[in-house]
Scaffold this motif. Structure first.
Motif, PDB file in Angstrom:
ATOM      1  N   SER A 113       0.831  -1.213   0.000  1.00 37.25           N
ATOM      2  CA  SER A 113       0.000   0.000   0.000  1.00 37.25           C
ATOM      3  C   SER A 113       0.861   1.256   0.000  1.00 37.25           C
ATOM      4  N   GLU A 114       2.075   1.149   0.554  1.00 38.34           N
ATOM      5  CA  GLU A 114       3.000   2.278   0.603  1.00 38.34           C
ATOM      6  C   GLU A 114       3.925   2.325  -0.619  1.00 38.34           C
ATOM      7  N   GLY A 115       3.734   1.385  -1.547  1.00 31.49           N
ATOM      8  CA  GLY A 115       4.563   1.375  -2.751  1.00 31.49           C
ATOM      9  C   GLY A 115       5.889   0.670  -2.581  1.00 31.49           C
ATOM     10  N   GLU A 116       6.037  -0.143  -1.537  1.00 31.43           N
ATOM     11  CA  GLU A 116       7.296  -0.854  -1.289  1.00 31.43           C
ATOM     12  C   GLU A 116       7.132  -2.328  -1.632  1.00 31.43           C
ATOM     13  N   GLY A 117       8.021  -2.851  -2.480  1.00 27.59           N
ATOM     14  CA  GLY A 117       7.933  -4.252  -2.875  1.00 27.59           C
ATOM     15  C   GLY A 117       9.205  -5.036  -2.657  1.00 27.59           C
TER      16      GLY A 117
ATOM     17  N   GLU B 224      -4.764   4.574   1.430  1.00 25.00           N
ATOM     18  CA  GLU B 224      -4.526   5.135   0.099  1.00 25.00           C
ATOM     19  C   GLU B 224      -3.285   4.455  -0.446  1.00 25.00           C
ATOM     20  N   ILE B 225      -3.401   3.848  -1.599  1.00 24.65           N
ATOM     21  CA  ILE B 225      -2.239   3.150  -2.146  1.00 24.65           C
ATOM     22  C   ILE B 225      -1.433   4.115  -3.003  1.00 24.65           C
ATOM     23  N   THR B 226      -0.143   4.132  -2.735  1.00 22.71           N
ATOM     24  CA  THR B 226       0.764   5.050  -3.428  1.00 22.71           C
ATOM     25  C   THR B 226       1.986   4.286  -3.905  1.00 22.71           C
TER      26      THR B 226
END
Length: 248
Positions: free
Chosen positions: A129-133, A191-193
């Motif tokens: 969700s925070e854009g970290e993969g 909120e997904i960023t």
């Protein structure tokens, strides 16, 4: 346990019996002397998993009431409306039987306790969700970021564990991440960023129709999956990973 006893303590045994057991000069290894006859070794068998795969599994579970960093408990370090709390609430309601069923450490069977799959899945959902993969970056954030620390609940999580958890059952884990993100979006809980190529943070948006009406769960699932795929691709870009790490 085998009790090895010196020769003079084996009462009632003739010298020739002792000599036969010791087999001096025969070239064969001497046989261990035991106080009692031991049963033959048996192969360990894994007990069948019952209808509730979580029952009996030896888990390292989150404990957020413990005191850390002076006199503050983990639970007191996170606002009540933080997205991590909403994610964990969903983790407690999800049916994660496929993940618990593959745990081998159960009851008195051998093997070390394992990290509760809910913790690992929650970390991946929150990070996505925070854009970290990146598993390595998530591992780093578990010691730096309040949301990640709270989800861990005092359980130490390594990046190899995070990576293996995701890759060992990629289709299942990716499906669960997508479902949880869609449910969180429907409830306006996250909120997904993600990070654009120029380093700016961008918020994922639904189609134009979502401004006129609430998007369907199917539409949110598509949005969540597209976001997950984008974050996974960006995690493999060393430039984006380096910028994100430097910003934190």
């Amino acid at each position: 346990m085998t009790w090895l006893l010196p020769k003079y303590m084996l009462f009632g045994m003739a010298d020739d019996e002792l000599d036969d057991r010791e087999a001096p000069g025969s070239g064969a290894p001497a046989q261990s002397l035991t106080l009692f006859p031991l049963p033959p070794p048996t192969a360990l068998r894994r007990r069948p998993v019952g209808p509730d795969p979580r029952r009996g599994a030896r888990l390292r579970e989150a404990e957020r009431s413990q005191i850390v960093w002076g006199r503050l408990a983990l639970d007191a370090m996170l606002p009540e409306n933080h997205p991590a709390r909403a994610i964990w609430l969903l983790m407690e309601r999800l049916d994660l039987s496929p993940l618990y069923a593959r745990i081998e450490a159960r009851d008195d069977s051998p093997g070390a306790s394992v990290i509760d799959p809910r913790i690992l899945l929650a970390l991946w959902v929150y990070a996505t969700s925070e854009g970290e993969g990146s598993a390595r970056e998530i591992w780093r954030l578990t010691s730096l970021h309040a949301g990640y620390r709270w989800l861990c609940g005092g359980v130490a999580v390594g990046y190899h564990t995070l990576s293996d958890f995701r890759s060992d059952s990629a289709a299942v884990i990716n499906g669960l991440i997508t479902q949880v993100l869609a449910l969180l979006l429907r409830g306006h809980l996250v909120e997904i960023t993600r990070e654009a190529h120029d380093g700016t943070r961008v918020r994922a948006r639904a189609g134009a129709s979502s401004f006129r009406r609430e998007p369907s769960l199917h539409a949110l699932m598509q949005q969540a999956r597209a976001h997950l795929d984008a974050v996974t691709r960006e995690a493999k870009d060393p430039a984006i990973s380096a910028r994100r790490a430097a910003a934190r």
